[in-house]
Motif scaffolding. Structure first.
Motif, PDB file in Angstrom:
ATOM      1  N   VAL A  71       0.852  -1.423  -0.106  1.00 40.67           N
ATOM      2  CA  VAL A  71       0.001   0.067  -0.052  1.00 40.67           C
ATOM      3  C   VAL A  71       0.783   1.346  -0.174  1.00 40.67           C
ATOM      4  N   LYS A  72       0.153   2.212  -0.687  1.00 38.75           N
ATOM      5  CA  LYS A  72       0.831   3.623  -0.501  1.00 38.75           C
ATOM      6  C   LYS A  72      -0.520   4.469  -0.143  1.00 38.75           C
ATOM      7  N   THR A  73      -0.298   5.542   0.465  1.00 38.55           N
ATOM      8  CA  THR A  73      -1.769   6.552   0.768  1.00 38.55           C
ATOM      9  C   THR A  73      -1.275   7.940   0.230  1.00 38.55           C
ATOM     10  N   VAL A  74      -2.429   8.691  -0.197  1.00 30.57           N
ATOM     11  CA  VAL A  74      -2.345   9.907  -0.272  1.00 30.57           C
ATOM     12  C   VAL A  74      -3.233  10.577   0.411  1.00 30.57           C
ATOM     13  N   PRO A  75      -3.114  11.965   0.993  1.00 33.11           N
ATOM     14  CA  PRO A  75      -4.251  12.691   1.202  1.00 33.11           C
ATOM     15  C   PRO A  75      -5.408  13.002   0.270  1.00 33.11           C
ATOM     16  N   VAL A  76      -6.695  13.145   0.791  1.00 34.94           N
ATOM     17  CA  VAL A  76      -7.719  13.158  -0.192  1.00 34.94           C
ATOM     18  C   VAL A  76      -7.531  14.274  -0.982  1.00 34.94           C
ATOM     19  N   ARG A  77      -6.843  15.355  -0.979  1.00 32.36           N
ATOM     20  CA  ARG A  77      -6.866  16.474  -1.617  1.00 32.36           C
ATOM     21  C   ARG A  77      -5.732  16.249  -2.948  1.00 32.36           C
ATOM     22  N   ARG A  78      -5.137  15.176  -2.699  1.00 32.73           N
ATOM     23  CA  ARG A  78      -3.894  14.594  -3.584  1.00 32.73           C
ATOM     24  C   ARG A  78      -4.287  13.660  -4.714  1.00 32.73           C
ATOM     25  N   LEU A  79      -5.728  13.283  -4.527  1.00 28.34           N
ATOM     26  CA  LEU A  79      -6.145  12.216  -5.234  1.00 28.34           C
ATOM     27  C   LEU A  79      -6.009  12.600  -6.923  1.00 28.34           C
ATOM     28  N   GLU A  80      -6.311  13.897  -7.212  1.00 29.17           N
ATOM     29  CA  GLU A  80      -6.315  14.342  -8.399  1.00 29.17           C
ATOM     30  C   GLU A  80      -4.890  14.037  -8.996  1.00 29.17           C
ATOM     31  N   GLN A  81      -3.911  14.526  -8.381  1.00 31.03           N
ATOM     32  CA  GLN A  81      -2.723  14.033  -8.766  1.00 31.03           C
ATOM     33  C   GLN A  81      -2.282  12.812  -9.057  1.00 31.03           C
ATOM     34  N   ALA A  82      -2.689  12.095  -8.173  1.00 29.39           N
ATOM     35  CA  ALA A  82      -2.342  10.809  -8.070  1.00 29.39           C
ATOM     36  C   ALA A  82      -2.980  10.073  -8.985  1.00 29.39           C
ATOM     37  N   ALA A  83      -4.216  10.263  -9.603  1.00 29.67           N
ATOM     38  CA  ALA A  83      -5.235   9.731 -10.596  1.00 29.67           C
ATOM     39  C   ALA A  83      -4.345   9.896 -12.133  1.00 29.67           C
ATOM     40  N   ALA A  84      -3.919  11.313 -12.081  1.00 23.63           N
ATOM     41  CA  ALA A  84      -3.073  11.446 -13.312  1.00 23.63           C
ATOM     42  C   ALA A  84      -1.861  11.007 -13.632  1.00 23.63           C
ATOM     43  N   TRP A  85      -1.048  11.064 -12.478  1.00 26.29           N
ATOM     44  CA  TRP A  85       0.391  10.858 -12.672  1.00 26.29           C
ATOM     45  C   TRP A  85       0.995   9.873 -11.757  1.00 26.29           C
ATOM     46  N   GLY A  86       0.077   9.210 -10.750  1.00 23.73           N
ATOM     47  CA  GLY A  86       0.397   8.368 -10.101  1.00 23.73           C
ATOM     48  C   GLY A  86       1.268   8.584  -8.882  1.00 23.73           C
ATOM     49  N   VAL A  87       1.590   7.565  -8.185  1.00 25.81           N
ATOM     50  CA  VAL A  87       2.386   7.426  -6.833  1.00 25.81           C
ATOM     51  C   VAL A  87       3.560   6.857  -6.975  1.00 25.81           C
ATOM     52  N   GLY A  88       4.787   7.209  -6.482  1.00 27.76           N
ATOM     53  CA  GLY A  88       5.879   6.201  -6.545  1.00 27.76           C
ATOM     54  C   GLY A  88       5.743   4.979  -5.862  1.00 27.76           C
ATOM     55  N   ALA A  89       6.404   3.814  -6.637  1.00 28.91           N
ATOM     56  CA  ALA A  89       6.657   2.765  -5.613  1.00 28.91           C
ATOM     57  C   ALA A  89       7.668   1.935  -6.347  1.00 28.91           C
ATOM     58  N   ALA A  90       8.796   1.341  -5.796  1.00 30.95           N
ATOM     59  CA  ALA A  90       9.735   0.561  -6.487  1.00 30.95           C
ATOM     60  C   ALA A  90       9.397  -0.672  -7.133  1.00 30.95           C
ATOM     61  N   PRO A  91       9.850  -1.098  -8.070  1.00 28.65           N
ATOM     62  CA  PRO A  91       9.805  -2.395  -9.054  1.00 28.65           C
ATOM     63  C   PRO A  91      10.004  -3.651  -8.123  1.00 28.65           C
ATOM     64  N   CYS A  92      11.000  -3.292  -7.127  1.00 27.89           N
ATOM     65  CA  CYS A  92      11.674  -4.329  -6.377  1.00 27.89           C
ATOM     66  C   CYS A  92      10.459  -5.043  -5.205  1.00 27.89           C
ATOM     67  N   PHE A  93       9.244  -4.485  -5.335  1.00 30.12           N
ATOM     68  CA  PHE A  93       8.187  -5.120  -4.480  1.00 30.12           C
ATOM     69  C   PHE A  93       7.688  -6.449  -5.238  1.00 30.12           C
TER      70      PHE A  93
END
Length: 485
Positions: A71-93
């Protein structure tokens, strides 16, 4: 142990779970500026609604190759940015093991690189048991907007598209079994909150407040509960939800399990979906129910095959049955899975099929006479909840479609207990993860469907966990995995 989908009034047209049906899966083209803008606009509206409902954070989850939801989380006010550009997560997962140690594979692994988690807003859900939070499953993209080849959820979507190209649709549901114990230290043996008899009203009375709150949470989240009842093992329960399209069924499994865990914590209970709570117990299954449809018709009835199967449905099930030894690397992926997958535990330890046969890996369920053709379905009993549901459903689709293309026929039915027949007459499924991995290595169907990066990452994780638990006694293995799932 399972409840039939026929009993659950399940596989009929229009029985999808509320609003959470599968739309046409997105293609694998890179994210364009237009698509990013569209996602941002939808997220802006959704975020305003969630904020008005008191939501402060949004959970973006994915399931790794060890079967753990990360899991990663974002504040609800950042949902717009996350929906367009995503949230970082390493491929090593993709190469994390169940104990959070990290291996590597030929294509994926190491400290270099980054991915973007893009939430699927179609499944954005305010969480009833986690006030102030919402949840959405995430697809994983590379930084340039192309789909990450190791994304398990997009693998499932590719297989759904492959079925659609043949005019076929799958409807599915994954039974959820779990055990609750008092929330003591994880290293201690489980202390169960109820000691009533298996399937007993006693257990329901003991935990009626907990179970009522579960029903309320599911209803608040738009999940259609068909059955909720005590199961066989101490502290064990089972949930059956309405069938959906395959992607919806996988997403719902993640959401429902998160909800069960959250409600349990509010009642001082620890939740485990592990296949072996006690090394000699029946354990938790994750049985997959499915039916194949074409143009609104359930292909499990009205045909010339066994118990009314059409030719396509028979070939689909025959393809899955033939591929089951390799599919166990996706559907029973933990070394602990094989503590559960033994004969005469209703776990489906034999590579055979039978009508209403709970000892066969493939159980055919025609449905009660007169209920209608829509209720007929099949149950795959050999899988458990350590499986990544997207890998499981995608792998089963790949195997079934290969069976359809090859026009496979089912072998002879096994009408009774296969363990009672002469040894070797009915083939056993692999008895260890090492044996299932050996079958997985030879599966051209799964390698082609998964693609080399995802296929190799799964293989690396399986090999890593074989080595991790080498030499463990059954008691040590059960203890090491009991609270990881």
């Amino acid at each position: 142990m399972s409840t039939t989908m026929a009993e659950q009034a399940g596989f009929e047209a229009g029985a999808e779970s509320g609003p959470h049906t599968d739309e046409s899966p997105q293609d694998d083209e890179p994210l364009s500026a237009e698509l990013r803008a569209e996602r941002a606009a939808r997220a802006r509206v959704a975020a305003a609604r969630l904020a008005a409902e008191g939501v402060e954070g949004v959970i973006l989850s994915w399931v790794d190759n060890a079967g753990l939801a990360r899991v990663k989380t974002v504040p609800v006010r950042r949902l717009e940015q996350a929906a367009a550009w995503g949230v970082g997560a390493a491929p090593c997962f993709d190469v994390f093991l169940v104990d959070d140690s990290i291996t590597t594979s030929r294509h994926i692994g190491g400290p270099v690189g980054d991915l973007r988690l893009i939430p699927d807003l179609r499944r954005l859900t305010r969480l009833a048991a986690q006030p102030g939070w919402a949840w959405a499953p995430a697809d994983r993209y590379a930084q340039d907007g192309t789909v990450h080849p190791g994304c398990q959820r997009r693998f499932a979507q590719r297989m759904i598209r492959s079925a659609a190209l043949r005019g076929l649709e799958l409807r599915a549901g994954i039974e959820i079994e779990w055990v609750v114990a008092l929330a003591d230290a994880p290293g201690q043996p489980p202390v169960y909150p109820t000691h009533g008899p298996a399937y007993g009203l006693h257990r329901l009375v003991d935990l009626s407040d907990y179970l009522r709150d579960l029903l309320h949470a599911f209803d608040e989240q738009g999940l259609t509960v068909l059955q909720l009842h005590p199961e066989y093992a101490p502290g064990q329960f089972e949930l059956s939800l309405a069938p959906q399209g395959p992607l919806g069924a996988a997403d719902t499994t993640v959401l429902a399990r998160q909800t069960i865990r959250a409600v349990g914590l509010r009642h001082g209970l620890r939740t485990s979906y592990a296949p072996a709570i006690e090394p000699d117990g029946v354990g938790n299954g994750g049985h997959l129910h499915l039916s194949l449809w074409r143009e609104g018709r359930n292909l499990a009835q009205g045909g010339p095959g066994p118990y009314g199967l059409t030719g396509e449905a028979e070939s689909f099930l025959a393809g899955v049955l033939a591929e089951l030894p390799a599919l166990l690397a996706l559907g029973a992926p933990s070394p602990a899975s094989y503590l559960r997958l033994v004969p005469q535990h209703w776990a489906g330890a034999f590579q055979c099929w039978g009508m209403e046969n709970r000892e066969a890996a493939l159980r055919l369920i025609p449905g009660p006479p007169g209920e209608g053709a829509a209720s007929a379905n099949a149950e795959l009993k050999c899988f458990d909840a350590t499986a990544n549901p997207y890998l499981l459903i995608g792998g089963v689709l790949a195997a079934g479609l290969a069976g359809v293309d090859a026009r496979r026929a089912l072998p002879a039915e096994v009408p009774g207990d296969p363990a009672a027949l002469p040894q070797g007459e009915i083939p056993r499924l692999p008895g260890s993860l090492a044996e299932s991995v050996a079958e997985y290595r030879t599966s051209g169907v799964l390698r082609e469907a998964l693609g080399d990066p995802l296929y190799e990452a799964v293989l690396a994780v399986r090999q890593g966990e074989i080595e991790l638990f080498a030499g463990h006694t059954p008691q040590e293995l059960a203890a090491a995995t009991r609270w990881r799932y």
